[in-house]
Design a protein around this motif. Structure first.
Motif, PDB file in Angstrom:
ATOM      1  N   THR A   1       9.601   6.364  13.798  1.00  0.00           N
ATOM      2  CA  THR A   1       8.704   5.343  13.256  1.00  0.00           C
ATOM      3  C   THR A   1       9.561   4.410  12.421  1.00  0.00           C
ATOM      4  O   THR A   1      10.330   4.867  11.576  1.00  0.00           O
ATOM      5  CB  THR A   1       7.616   5.984  12.368  1.00  0.00           C
ATOM      6  N   THR A   2       9.432   3.128  12.679  1.00  0.00           N
ATOM      7  CA  THR A   2      10.319   2.159  12.017  1.00  0.00           C
ATOM      8  C   THR A   2       9.561   0.889  11.690  1.00  0.00           C
ATOM      9  O   THR A   2       8.551   0.579  12.332  1.00  0.00           O
ATOM     10  CB  THR A   2      11.522   1.833  12.940  1.00  0.00           C
ATOM     11  N   ASN A   3      10.081   0.151  10.714  1.00  0.00           N
ATOM     12  CA  ASN A   3       9.473  -1.159  10.436  1.00  0.00           C
ATOM     13  C   ASN A   3      10.042  -2.231  11.357  1.00  0.00           C
ATOM     14  O   ASN A   3       9.632  -3.392  11.293  1.00  0.00           O
ATOM     15  CB  ASN A   3       9.624  -1.541   8.958  1.00  0.00           C
TER      16      ASN A   3
ATOM     17  N   SER B   1       5.799  -0.421  12.848  1.00  0.00           N
ATOM     18  CA  SER B   1       4.712  -0.762  11.941  1.00  0.00           C
ATOM     19  C   SER B   1       4.617  -2.274  11.811  1.00  0.00           C
ATOM     20  O   SER B   1       5.619  -2.942  11.557  1.00  0.00           O
ATOM     21  CB  SER B   1       4.967  -0.133  10.567  1.00  0.00           C
TER      22      SER B   1
ATOM     23  N   MET C   1       4.155   7.936   0.543  1.00  0.00           N
ATOM     24  CA  MET C   1       4.278   8.153   1.984  1.00  0.00           C
ATOM     25  C   MET C   1       5.756   8.105   2.399  1.00  0.00           C
ATOM     26  O   MET C   1       6.170   8.764   3.338  1.00  0.00           O
ATOM     27  CB  MET C   1       3.508   7.042   2.697  1.00  0.00           C
TER      28      MET C   1
ATOM     29  N   GLU D   1      -6.175   4.206   8.771  1.00  0.00           N
ATOM     30  CA  GLU D   1      -6.852   4.021   7.477  1.00  0.00           C
ATOM     31  C   GLU D   1      -5.838   4.223   6.356  1.00  0.00           C
ATOM     32  O   GLU D   1      -4.991   5.117   6.438  1.00  0.00           O
ATOM     33  CB  GLU D   1      -7.955   5.067   7.304  1.00  0.00           C
ATOM     34  N   THR D   2      -5.939   3.450   5.308  1.00  0.00           N
ATOM     35  CA  THR D   2      -5.001   3.651   4.211  1.00  0.00           C
ATOM     36  C   THR D   2      -5.337   4.934   3.447  1.00  0.00           C
ATOM     37  O   THR D   2      -6.494   5.251   3.213  1.00  0.00           O
ATOM     38  CB  THR D   2      -4.881   2.404   3.291  1.00  0.00           C
ATOM     39  N   MET D   3      -4.287   5.684   3.145  1.00  0.00           N
ATOM     40  CA  MET D   3      -4.453   6.983   2.480  1.00  0.00           C
ATOM     41  C   MET D   3      -3.990   6.895   1.030  1.00  0.00           C
ATOM     42  O   MET D   3      -3.047   6.165   0.730  1.00  0.00           O
ATOM     43  CB  MET D   3      -3.606   8.044   3.199  1.00  0.00           C
TER      44      MET D   3
ATOM     45  N   GLY E   1       5.773   8.654   7.527  1.00  0.00           N
ATOM     46  CA  GLY E   1       4.494   8.375   8.201  1.00  0.00           C
ATOM     47  C   GLY E   1       4.465   8.917   9.591  1.00  0.00           C
ATOM     48  O   GLY E   1       5.451   9.429  10.075  1.00  0.00           O
TER      49      GLY E   1
ATOM     50  N   VAL F   1      -1.855  -0.682   9.557  1.00  0.00           N
ATOM     51  CA  VAL F   1      -2.725  -0.142   8.514  1.00  0.00           C
ATOM     52  C   VAL F   1      -3.816  -1.178   8.245  1.00  0.00           C
ATOM     53  O   VAL F   1      -3.518  -2.355   8.005  1.00  0.00           O
ATOM     54  CB  VAL F   1      -1.922   0.172   7.224  1.00  0.00           C
TER      55      VAL F   1
ATOM     56  N   THR G   1      11.656   9.625  10.598  1.00  0.00           N
ATOM     57  CA  THR G   1      10.944   8.612   9.852  1.00  0.00           C
ATOM     58  C   THR G   1      11.564   8.474   8.466  1.00  0.00           C
ATOM     59  O   THR G   1      12.668   8.915   8.223  1.00  0.00           O
ATOM     60  CB  THR G   1       9.424   8.929   9.864  1.00  0.00           C
ATOM     61  N   GLY G   2      10.837   7.844   7.541  1.00  0.00           N
ATOM     62  CA  GLY G   2      11.379   7.659   6.193  1.00  0.00           C
ATOM     63  C   GLY G   2      10.255   7.314   5.231  1.00  0.00           C
ATOM     64  O   GLY G   2       9.104   7.650   5.514  1.00  0.00           O
ATOM     65  N   GLY G   3      10.600   6.574   4.256  1.00  0.00           N
ATOM     66  CA  GLY G   3      11.489   5.433   4.094  1.00  0.00           C
ATOM     67  C   GLY G   3      11.710   4.731   5.442  1.00  0.00           C
ATOM     68  O   GLY G   3      10.949   4.918   6.365  1.00  0.00           O
ATOM     69  N   GLU G   4      12.735   3.926   5.485  1.00  0.00           N
ATOM     70  CA  GLU G   4      13.067   3.305   6.769  1.00  0.00           C
ATOM     71  C   GLU G   4      14.243   4.081   7.361  1.00  0.00           C
ATOM     72  O   GLU G   4      15.359   4.007   6.842  1.00  0.00           O
ATOM     73  CB  GLU G   4      13.396   1.821   6.565  1.00  0.00           C
TER      74      GLU G   4
ATOM     75  N   TYR H   1       0.828  -1.207   0.000  1.00  0.00           N
ATOM     76  CA  TYR H   1       0.000   0.000   0.000  1.00  0.00           C
ATOM     77  C   TYR H   1       0.860   1.253   0.000  1.00  0.00           C
ATOM     78  O   TYR H   1       0.357   2.367  -0.085  1.00  0.00           O
ATOM     79  CB  TYR H   1      -0.941   0.017   1.219  1.00  0.00           C
ATOM     80  N   CYS H   2       2.172   1.084   0.134  1.00  0.00           N
ATOM     81  CA  CYS H   2       3.066   2.234   0.293  1.00  0.00           C
ATOM     82  C   CYS H   2       3.923   2.469  -0.940  1.00  0.00           C
ATOM     83  O   CYS H   2       4.080   3.601  -1.385  1.00  0.00           O
ATOM     84  CB  CYS H   2       3.957   2.002   1.514  1.00  0.00           C
TER      85      CYS H   2
HETATM   86  N1  SAM Z   1       9.624   2.534   7.424  1.00  0.00           N
HETATM   87  C1  SAM Z   1       8.982   3.069   8.572  1.00  0.00           C
HETATM   88  C2  SAM Z   1       7.815   2.180   8.968  1.00  0.00           C
HETATM   89  O1  SAM Z   1       7.573   1.171   8.330  1.00  0.00           O
HETATM   90  O2  SAM Z   1       7.142   2.519   9.929  1.00  0.00           O
HETATM   91  C3  SAM Z   1       8.572   4.520   8.507  1.00  0.00           C
HETATM   92  C4  SAM Z   1       7.952   5.030   7.253  1.00  0.00           C
HETATM   93  S1  SAM Z   1       6.381   4.333   6.828  1.00  0.00           S
HETATM   94  C5  SAM Z   1       6.011   5.267   5.374  1.00  0.00           C
HETATM   95  C6  SAM Z   1       5.367   5.012   8.098  1.00  0.00           C
HETATM   96  C7  SAM Z   1       3.977   4.466   8.249  1.00  0.00           C
HETATM   97  O3  SAM Z   1       3.200   4.878   7.151  1.00  0.00           O
HETATM   98  C8  SAM Z   1       3.891   2.973   8.320  1.00  0.00           C
HETATM   99  O4  SAM Z   1       3.155   2.623   9.485  1.00  0.00           O
HETATM  100  C9  SAM Z   1       3.115   2.600   7.102  1.00  0.00           C
HETATM  101  O5  SAM Z   1       2.335   1.478   7.341  1.00  0.00           O
HETATM  102  C10 SAM Z   1       2.294   3.832   6.876  1.00  0.00           C
HETATM  103  N2  SAM Z   1       1.823   4.026   5.491  1.00  0.00           N
HETATM  104  C11 SAM Z   1       2.524   3.965   4.357  1.00  0.00           C
HETATM  105  N3  SAM Z   1       1.750   4.220   3.278  1.00  0.00           N
HETATM  106  C12 SAM Z   1       0.518   4.447   3.756  1.00  0.00           C
HETATM  107  C13 SAM Z   1      -0.730   4.764   3.158  1.00  0.00           C
HETATM  108  N4  SAM Z   1      -0.860   4.900   1.860  1.00  0.00           N
HETATM  109  N5  SAM Z   1      -1.802   4.933   3.982  1.00  0.00           N
HETATM  110  C14 SAM Z   1      -1.669   4.807   5.334  1.00  0.00           C
HETATM  111  N6  SAM Z   1      -0.528   4.526   5.947  1.00  0.00           N
HETATM  112  C15 SAM Z   1       0.553   4.335   5.182  1.00  0.00           C
END
Ligand code: SAM
Length: 355
Positions: free
Chosen positions: A122-124, A146, A350, A214-216, A355, A186, A90-93, A52-53
């Protein structure tokens, strides 16, 4: 459930006062909102490719376009001097950026002086086995990890490249380092929607909060977003069929609205950018790794801070550019998932704004 009391009754975590600012400083937008929270994306790269990202084959920025870690530190310092109380990396990662701990160490000086209330990320979770202890040593107290599923196969489907066991090790490392963890999930229709209760149990068993998002409609991905979108009203109704949810006035400085689950004693946050506009209390701006400042996650307008940053070694031009940007912070976003064109509301991923 174990560890619960500790998580729920930690008074230090209950009110992050991101609106507090030192006298004489502060950034107030045209709608009277104080901007006290900066999110900084330190890289657009990631070791995962969540469906979704990102699309599977992303082209990333060349290194020369990125702000150096020293420049990121300098911009953050100017924001802190202007009243930012909470910094989220945040990022990316963020933890895949080379030498990232240098930046955390540098930024931790603002915690020591008391100018900054919170430094977080915020990290994976994939790099936490390596970095959790160092982050704690830099004054990081809470982190968002996440996690969209507890099923290793589904984890691989969602993240495309991620390793579930590595993330579980990362979560364990964060716990061991004494970091308070919040799990971000998400909600994805037909993918993890029936796992949300399991994720609540996983989080609350460990004394973690869980936030559902919610997914954006951000960025071109390979699939169809209308298929993925799940309104959190549905998630909430399902949770209420099993548990007693009580609204609480808990705030972490972010956009989530929280409930306590009476039976577990743990908290669930809901972030509903699509079904409930959360802009009226927005206190945030976002800096990309190239020095572009977005005043709203859901709008295209942005300000370039890299040119004023590089134009002079004193911070006057940079500070002026920030003031000018804040004076243009829009009232809110208007995301829509367009069912006819199926195009994202914004082409920006994103991972660019973080995020
Ligand atoms: N890599 C890190 C991580 O995974 O948390 C930080 C960046 S990531 C873009 C930050 C958050 O944005 C994650 O929780 C991800 O699930 C969420 N995210 C990414 N794309 C999204 C979208 N289209 N709608 C909602 N949340 C989204």
């Amino acid at each position: 459930m174990r560890k619960l009391r500790q998580a729920v009754h930690d008074p230090g975590r209950d009110h992050i006062n991101v609106h507090a600012r030192p006298p004489g400083a502060g950034m107030v937008d045209p709608f009277g909102r104080t901007v006290s929270y900066l999110r900084v994306s330190v890289t657009d790269r990631c070791d995962f490719r969540c469906v979704y990202c990102m699309s599977e084959h992303m082209s990333f920025l060349p290194k020369r376009d990125l702000l150096t870690l020293e420049e990121l530190d300098r911009v953050c310092g100017v924001f802190v001097a202007k009243g930012v109380r909470k910094l989220r990396i945040t990022g990316g990662e963020p933890l895949v950026r080379k030498n990232i701990m240098w930046l955390f160490r540098a930024l931790s000086r603002h915690l020591e002086t008391g100018a900054l209330e919170e430094l977080t990320l915020t990290t994976n979770g994939s790099q936490l086995p390596k970095y959790a202890a160092d982050l704690a040593a830099c004054g990081v107290k809470r982190i968002n990890i996440s996690l969209d599923t507890l099923n290793p196969d589904r984890f691989r489907q969602i993240t495309r490249w991620g390793d579930f066991a590595q993330v579980m090790d990362g979560i364990a490392a964060a716990e061991k380092a004494g970091l308070a963890v919040k799990i971000n999930t998400v909600a994805l229709k037909g993918v993890n929607e029936h796992e949300i209760e399991d994720l609540v149990c996983f989080a609350h068993d460990r004394g973690f909060d869980l936030t559902v998002i919610e997914t954006m409609p951000l960025g071109d991905i390979d699939g169809d977003r209308t298929d993925q979108f799940l309104p959190l009203s549905i998630v909430r109704a399902r949770l209420m069929a099993r548990w007693t949810l009580e609204d609480i006035p808990y705030h972490t400085g972010g956009p989530a609205r929280y409930v306590t689950v009476k039976e577990t004693g743990g908290r669930i946050g809901f972030i509903t950018p699509m079904t409930h506009n959360f802009c009226e209390s927005c206190n945030r701006v976002r800096l990309t790794c190239t020095g572009t400042l977005y005043m709203c996650l859901g709008q295209a307008d942005a300000a370039d801070l890299r040119a004023p940053l590089r134009s002079s070694s004193n911070d006057e031009a940079l500070s002026g550019a920030i003031d000018e940007a804040i004076s243009r912070k829009p009232k809110g976003h208007d995301f829509i998932i367009d069912r006819r064109s199926k195009k994202p509301a914004l082409a920006r991923h994103m991972s660019v704004t973080g995020g």
